[in-house]
Motif scaffolding. Structure first.
Motif, mmCIF file in Angstrom:
data_model
loop_
_atom_site.group_PDB
_atom_site.id
_atom_site.type_symbol
_atom_site.label_atom_id
_atom_site.label_comp_id
_atom_site.label_asym_id
_atom_site.label_seq_id
_atom_site.Cartn_x
_atom_site.Cartn_y
_atom_site.Cartn_z
ATOM 1 N N ASP A 136 0.901 -1.132 -0.149
ATOM 2 C CA ASP A 136 -0.072 -0.064 -0.152
ATOM 3 C C ASP A 136 0.791 1.297 -0.158
ATOM 4 O OD1 ASP A 136 -2.316 -1.239 -0.020
ATOM 5 O OD2 ASP A 136 -2.848 -0.990 1.880
ATOM 6 N N VAL A 137 1.869 1.159 0.597
ATOM 7 C CA VAL A 137 2.792 2.311 0.666
ATOM 8 C C VAL A 137 3.500 2.644 -0.461
ATOM 9 C CG1 VAL A 137 5.136 3.213 1.778
ATOM 10 C CG2 VAL A 137 3.552 2.140 3.201
ATOM 11 N N ALA A 138 3.711 1.492 -1.300
ATOM 12 C CA ALA A 138 4.463 1.525 -2.509
ATOM 13 C C ALA A 138 3.204 2.165 -3.581
ATOM 14 C CB ALA A 138 5.078 0.481 -3.152
ATOM 15 N N ASP A 139 2.228 1.781 -3.584
ATOM 16 C CA ASP A 139 0.919 2.381 -4.285
ATOM 17 C C ASP A 139 0.839 3.574 -4.129
ATOM 18 O OD1 ASP A 139 -1.184 1.722 -6.121
ATOM 19 O OD2 ASP A 139 -2.465 2.282 -4.414
ATOM 20 N N GLU A 140 0.822 4.123 -2.981
ATOM 21 C CA GLU A 140 0.456 5.513 -2.734
ATOM 22 C C GLU A 140 1.859 6.320 -3.014
ATOM 23 O OE1 GLU A 140 -2.573 6.192 -1.618
ATOM 24 O OE2 GLU A 140 -2.281 8.445 -1.802
ATOM 25 N N VAL A 141 2.915 5.991 -2.843
ATOM 26 C CA VAL A 141 4.161 6.786 -3.319
ATOM 27 C C VAL A 141 4.267 6.882 -4.815
ATOM 28 C CG1 VAL A 141 6.437 6.507 -3.769
ATOM 29 C CG2 VAL A 141 5.599 5.929 -1.655
ATOM 30 N N ALA A 142 3.834 5.842 -5.716
ATOM 31 C CA ALA A 142 3.767 6.077 -7.202
ATOM 32 C C ALA A 142 2.596 7.128 -7.300
ATOM 33 C CB ALA A 142 3.317 4.729 -7.597
ATOM 34 N N SER A 143 1.198 7.073 -6.604
ATOM 35 C CA SER A 143 0.153 8.060 -6.970
ATOM 36 C C SER A 143 0.648 9.337 -6.689
ATOM 37 C CB SER A 143 -0.993 7.377 -6.207
ATOM 38 O OG SER A 143 -1.850 8.265 -6.114
ATOM 39 N N ALA A 199 12.418 -7.298 -1.080
ATOM 40 C CA ALA A 199 13.300 -6.643 -2.014
ATOM 41 C C ALA A 199 14.057 -5.715 -1.403
ATOM 42 C CB ALA A 199 12.455 -6.289 -3.167
ATOM 43 N N ILE A 200 13.232 -4.882 -0.549
ATOM 44 C CA ILE A 200 13.979 -3.730 -0.004
ATOM 45 C C ILE A 200 15.033 -4.167 1.076
ATOM 46 C CG2 ILE A 200 13.504 -1.900 1.783
ATOM 47 C CD1 ILE A 200 10.590 -1.491 0.483
ATOM 48 N N PHE A 219 9.608 1.448 10.111
ATOM 49 C CA PHE A 219 8.612 1.827 9.024
ATOM 50 C C PHE A 219 9.201 2.954 8.150
ATOM 51 C CE2 PHE A 219 5.501 5.083 7.826
ATOM 52 C CZ PHE A 219 4.640 4.187 6.856
ATOM 53 N N ALA A 220 9.904 4.043 8.796
ATOM 54 C CA ALA A 220 10.584 5.053 8.075
ATOM 55 C C ALA A 220 11.593 4.775 7.033
ATOM 56 C CB ALA A 220 11.283 6.113 9.086
ATOM 57 N N GLY A 221 12.464 3.599 7.522
ATOM 58 C CA GLY A 221 13.397 3.088 6.610
ATOM 59 C C GLY A 221 12.876 2.475 5.144
ATOM 60 N N ASN A 222 11.945 1.863 5.589
ATOM 61 C CA ASN A 222 10.967 0.983 4.400
ATOM 62 C C ASN A 222 10.194 2.217 3.444
ATOM 63 O OD1 ASN A 222 11.176 -2.146 4.275
ATOM 64 N ND2 ASN A 222 11.187 -1.387 6.542
ATOM 65 N N GLU A 223 9.904 3.125 4.203
ATOM 66 C CA GLU A 223 8.887 4.121 3.460
ATOM 67 C C GLU A 223 9.756 4.958 2.497
ATOM 68 O OE1 GLU A 223 5.620 7.243 4.295
ATOM 69 O OE2 GLU A 223 7.270 7.177 5.559
ATOM 70 N N LEU A 224 11.009 5.518 3.330
ATOM 71 C CA LEU A 224 11.793 6.218 2.667
ATOM 72 C C LEU A 224 12.740 5.687 1.361
ATOM 73 C CD1 LEU A 224 13.293 8.593 5.573
ATOM 74 C CD2 LEU A 224 11.088 8.665 4.267
ATOM 75 N N LYS A 225 13.003 4.448 1.666
ATOM 76 C CA LYS A 225 13.595 3.877 0.604
ATOM 77 C C LYS A 225 12.783 3.587 -0.541
ATOM 78 C CE LYS A 225 15.786 1.039 3.732
ATOM 79 N NZ LYS A 225 16.315 -0.442 4.217
ATOM 80 N N THR A 226 11.454 3.392 -0.274
ATOM 81 C CA THR A 226 10.417 3.205 -1.256
ATOM 82 C C THR A 226 10.403 4.534 -2.116
ATOM 83 O OG1 THR A 226 9.266 1.522 0.015
ATOM 84 C CG2 THR A 226 7.843 2.763 -1.975
ATOM 85 N N VAL A 227 10.501 5.696 -1.644
ATOM 86 C CA VAL A 227 10.325 7.035 -2.120
ATOM 87 C C VAL A 227 11.532 7.111 -3.229
ATOM 88 C CG1 VAL A 227 10.129 9.363 -1.818
ATOM 89 C CG2 VAL A 227 8.951 8.125 -0.235
ATOM 90 N N ILE A 228 12.788 7.009 -2.466
ATOM 91 C CA ILE A 228 13.818 7.086 -3.342
ATOM 92 C C ILE A 228 14.141 6.014 -4.442
ATOM 93 C CG2 ILE A 228 16.435 7.178 -3.308
ATOM 94 C CD1 ILE A 228 15.178 9.694 -1.922
ATOM 95 N N ALA A 229 13.569 4.943 -4.294
ATOM 96 C CA ALA A 229 13.864 3.872 -4.988
ATOM 97 C C ALA A 229 12.814 4.103 -6.428
ATOM 98 C CB ALA A 229 13.496 2.468 -4.692
#
Ligand code: HEM
Length: 499
Positions: A141-148, A336-337, A445-455
């Motif tokens: 869900d985090v990845a989906d929201e980041v993309a949007s 993957a992260i 959570f922050a680690g996974n979220e921020l890496k998702t944004v940068i990735a």
């Protein structure tokens, strides 16, 4: 006695009393950076507001292995100096050095946030417990929201470069991605909701400033009259309370057998509230407080990292290769992260190099505390670690003043060093998330979220600064470290981009 004589005697006695009290107070035996005298120290406190980095570095260099104090407008803060002292500080139990009391004093939480949350900060065990344990389920869900959110933040101009003021854009991306798993759709995209959440940091800061200059005796009265946070909570509640009420109703309907309950912070806060005999109001306040601790720190951190990428586009190729490989093997997700060591290292280096605060591991002495070197810290004193100076100490890091994106992934190549150098691992030499028992519970959570944004950005865009291409310097407001708030990063959609 002549009344005038009494007045003269009092005028003479008052400064003497102040001097005697200062002489007896062990706080004043701790060396000060800046002026220590009652009046000139205000001048130094103003100086600290603009020159905190230099003052903290001066104290760190002079008193390494011990402590020094720096002035704020309303108090002195004692700063421990060096990794060994950071370790000593984090080891004190809560009944000697309290994190909660320090946080309360720094933010004046009882008045500026919500009394209920101050008395029962139940979001902390929930973030540390079910929220973090369920990260794997939250990340899609985090990845989906980041993309949007990124699609909405960066206008689509085909293969043309487009400039975007990065900090507000990243703040909205982080706010939406976090709230997707705090409270879910559609509220995480509601502009009114986002504005309340993002404005709340300023609301608290305004209240905190008023409380700083209010004399102790008047604090309860003035605190009750502060309008900003209370208004924000009222508006937040109008949007959120119906959803929280519904969550309570669903729990009552399904009971403990509710197998497919939504996986988000709201659900786990409701569960905790019900287990501890609390009602929906505290869940509403806990959701706002979770936003308060999560969004600002994460937005600053992701912007710092983005600025390094834009200033050094050559960092993107090795990151891309690693990210694409991990996604090929596992699809996008927590597994993957966890294999993206270079990205993890890049983010950790950005936290080391920049951080969000020059002082970390904040505690308040609850009793008089005697340090190993004999220094006495009197009860009531705020104490912290010199985070930035620790991170820039050559004894802790080779070429500490150089941004070296893959220094930590290189260290992890050694089998015995795998865990120590991860983004989330704290140590006496690495304190951006604090250290010890109260180290930030949201960092996983922050680690996974921020890496998702940068990735996502690395895979989908080329990035650069305009002009000479250099990274704009950070800005310090007292001990707070901010990236340049107005700088534009230029993005160009990659032709091979996946989304
Ligand atoms: C990169 C982003 C973040 C940074 C740099 C950061 C930093 C910190 C720091 C320095 C502390 C104090 C620790 C200490 O003094 O020992 C802290 C505490 C805390 N953080 Fe974070 N944080 C971040 C993200 C988050 C997120 C995303 C959440 C929630 C999901 C969160 C929730 C909390 C909470 C609840 C506390 C209080 C802990 C306690 O009382 O024991 N943080 N954070």
């Amino acid at each position: 006695m002549d009344a005038r004589l009494i007045v003269y005697a009092l005028l003479l006695a008052a400064p003497l009393l102040i001097l005697v009290r200062r002489r007896m107070n062990p706080l004043y035996r701790i060396p000060a950076v800046g002026h220590s005298d009652p009046f000139l120290s205000y001048w130094s406190a103003l100086k600290f507001f603009v020159n905190a980095r230099e003052m903290l570095q001066e104290g760190y260099s002079k008193y390494r292995g011990s402590v020094f104090r720096v002035p704020l407008l309303d108090r002195w803060v004692v700063v421990v100096s060096g990794a060994a002292m950071n370790e000593q500080l984090r080891k004190y139990p809560d009944d000697q050095m309290s994190f909660i009391d320090a946080a309360e004093e720094l933010v004046q939480a009882k008045y500026t946030i919500a009394k209920q949350v101050h008395e029962n900060p139940m979001h902390i065990p929930v973030i540390r417990g079910p929220f973090t344990k369920n990260l794997a389920a939250l990340m899609p869900d985090v990845a989906d929201e980041v993309a949007s959110a990124v699609r909405d933040a960066i206008p689509d101009t085909g293969d043309e470069w487009v400039g975007v003021v990065a900090f507000p854009a990243m703040t909205r991306v982080v706010c939406r991605a976090s709230n997707r798993v705090f409270i879910g759709l559609p509220l995480c995209r509601n502009p009114e909701y986002i504005d309340i959440v993002l404005g709340y940091t300023k609301d608290v800061a305004k209240g905190r400033f008023i409380m700083t200059i209010t004399p102790i005796l008047l604090k309860p009265l003035v605190g009750r009259l502060l309008p900003w946070s209370a208004n924000a909570l009222k508006k937040f509640s109008a949007l959120v309370k119906p959803i929280v009420d519904e969550s309570f109703r669903q729990f009552e309907h399904h009971g403990k057998q509710w197998e497919d309950k939504p996986k988000n912070l709201l659900t786990w806060l409701t569960e905790e509230a019900k287990a501890t005999g609390n009602g929906p109001e505290i869940v509403v306040s806990a959701l706002l407080s979770s936003n308060f601790v999560a969004i600002h720190t994460s937005s600053i951190s992701v912007t710092h990292a983005l600025y390094h990428l834009a200033a050094c586009p050559e960092f993107a190729a090795p990151l891309r290769e690693e990210i694409e490989g991990a996604i090929r093997r596992h699809g996008w997700g927590k597994q993957a992260i966890s294999e993206m060591w270079k990205l993890d290292s890049f983010m950790r280096e950005s936290q080391r190099f920049n951080g969000t605060s020059g002082v970390s591991v904040i505690r308040k002495a609850v009793v008089d505390v005697r340090l190993a070197d004999g220094t006495v810290i009197p009860a009531g004193t705020l104490v912290g670690a010199a985070a930035d100076a620790t991170h820039w100490d050559e004894d802790n890091y080779d070429d500490a003043a150089v941004f070296s994106p893959f220094r930590f992934s290189d260290m992890r190549a050694d089998e015995g060093e795998r865990v120590k150098h991860q983004f989330v691992s704290t140590s006496p030499e690495y304190v951006p998330f604090g250290h010890g028992k109260h180290a930030c519970p949201g960092r996983f959570f922050a680690g996974n979220e921020l890496k998702t944004v940068i990735a996502h950005l690395v895979l989908n865009y080329d990035m650069k600064f305009d002009g000479d291409g250099a990274r704009p310097p950070n800005r310090w407001f007292a001990a707070a470290v901010l990236p340049n708030l107005d700088a534009k990063v230029y993005f160009r959609k990659r032709q091979a981009a996946s989304a």
